[in-house]
Design an enzyme around this catalytic site. Structure first.
Site, PDB file in Angstrom:
ATOM      1  N   TYR A 132      -0.651   0.086   3.282  1.00  0.00           N
ATOM      2  CA  TYR A 132      -1.436  -1.119   3.554  1.00  0.00           C
ATOM      3  C   TYR A 132      -0.530  -2.280   3.974  1.00  0.00           C
ATOM      4  O   TYR A 132      -0.834  -3.007   4.936  1.00  0.00           O
ATOM      5  CB  TYR A 132      -2.257  -1.480   2.304  1.00  0.00           C
ATOM      6  CG  TYR A 132      -2.834  -2.874   2.318  1.00  0.00           C
ATOM      7  CD1 TYR A 132      -3.912  -3.184   3.146  1.00  0.00           C
ATOM      8  CD2 TYR A 132      -2.301  -3.889   1.529  1.00  0.00           C
ATOM      9  CE1 TYR A 132      -4.437  -4.468   3.172  1.00  0.00           C
ATOM     10  CE2 TYR A 132      -2.819  -5.173   1.543  1.00  0.00           C
ATOM     11  CZ  TYR A 132      -3.888  -5.456   2.370  1.00  0.00           C
ATOM     12  OH  TYR A 132      -4.396  -6.730   2.399  1.00  0.00           O
ATOM     13  N   LEU A 133       0.598  -2.422   3.310  1.00  0.00           N
ATOM     14  CA  LEU A 133       1.521  -3.516   3.633  1.00  0.00           C
ATOM     15  C   LEU A 133       2.112  -3.365   5.036  1.00  0.00           C
ATOM     16  O   LEU A 133       2.402  -4.352   5.711  1.00  0.00           O
ATOM     17  CB  LEU A 133       2.635  -3.608   2.584  1.00  0.00           C
ATOM     18  CG  LEU A 133       2.165  -3.915   1.153  1.00  0.00           C
ATOM     19  CD1 LEU A 133       3.355  -3.886   0.183  1.00  0.00           C
ATOM     20  CD2 LEU A 133       1.445  -5.255   1.076  1.00  0.00           C
TER      21      LEU A 133
END
Lengths: 208, 208
Positions: A124-125
């Site tokens: 996600y990052l």
């Protein structure tokens, strides 16, 4: 002129629209289906139908600023992360540029380097980092907001923007919404990246 | 000076290393574990240990060009897509810039707009688009290769770079490897994006 809110029906987006309506700052909430209108009608905020994974070219007309606060956190599937958090953001940046938008505010994350973030969150990052980089390379005036872990605590109106001085990794969604609204009202350029954590400094003094 | 191959142990990477060794073009294969050395030793190609999701700062030393052909196609999990195809590529671009690399060749995909690609592939295409955009914004001299559907057919040495004139959506991995090697040997700048499909034009005439 009004500010387009992408992700208006999310947890930060709703708070931002409520605060904007209360303070008389004109915002337009992009919503995906008409059932979401009920809430925005009740607080007196204009809506426009638009889809981050489909048709949304028309929603930018007549706006001078854009807030991108759509997304899944780390909770939804990575297909959603890629199609909404990343591709939705890249399309919004492209369309903002095409429509001559003055300023683009991106709600991102505290973790700048994905490989240093919590292992579970790393994919996600990466999506968030790529979206930020796309905005940074766009030539648009922009602000990338880097809130810490989001809480539902009531807003204190006080924050810390220096991570090394913060006593917590948290920040309330109320305070994030207040910070965004403060930046929207500010006519001059703001710093391009702003960390948002709970703290002791009044938001309007730090960001106003 | 040598060319670093990231993704050397992949299906295009191995072909590229073999062809480079045969034609005397110096390449360095980045490998993830020592067992992969056997193949590269057998064809006389230098290896260097490096990890796209970990330590790889040292692998760029003494290289003047980089080929990025790592990745999963659409076949592996999206966590892998995000960590390797996207974050690996962004890190490689950052490191190439830090090391003064002269040119970066990215193996991308024919589908420029993810929303127009096959539905199942779209999240993967988003990752590739973001990686391409990151390279395009980097300031590095670069080439983005846009091969069609990859086949294991033997290389014909002939391609088509104009999608509207192509009679197929396919291209062999052999021909992709030959196209990359041809570009690596070319000292002058190349077009920044090149479609690669099977066709009638000799690769060294089109790209040499």
């Amino acid at each position: 002129m009004t500010t387009l809110i992408i992700g208006a029906n999310g947890q930060i987006g709703r708070r931002l629209c409520e605060q904007a309506a209360q303070s008389g700052h004109a915002v337009r909430a992009m919503v995906r289906d008409e059932q979401q209108n009920t809430f925005f009608d009740s607080i007196g905020v204009e809506t426009v139908m638009g889809d981050l994974t489909g048709d949304m070219d028309h929603v930018f007309e007549g706006c001078d600023q854009v807030v991108f606060t759509a997304g899944s956190g780390g909770a939804t599937g990575l297909d959603h992360t890629l199609m909404v958090d990343l591709n939705g953001a890249m399309r919004a940046v492209d369309l903002a540029r095409e429509h001559g938008i003055r300023r683009f505010l991106m709600v991102s994350t505290l973790h700048v380097d994905p490989l240093k973030g919590p292992e579970k969150l790393r994919p996600y990052l990466v999506a968030k980092r790529a979206a930020d980089a796309y905005l940074q390379a766009s030539g648009l005036e922009h602000v990338i907001l880097r809130p810490g872990r989001l809480s539902d605590d009531p807003g204190t109106g006080h924050i810390e923007t220096d991570q090394s001085r913060a006593s917590t990794g948290d920040v309330s969604r109320d305070n994030v919404a207040t910070a965004i609204l403060t930046l929207l009202k500010r006519q001059t350029s703001a710093p391009e990246e702003i960390v948002l954590l709970e703290g002791d400094h009044p938001i309007d003094q730090v960001l106003g």
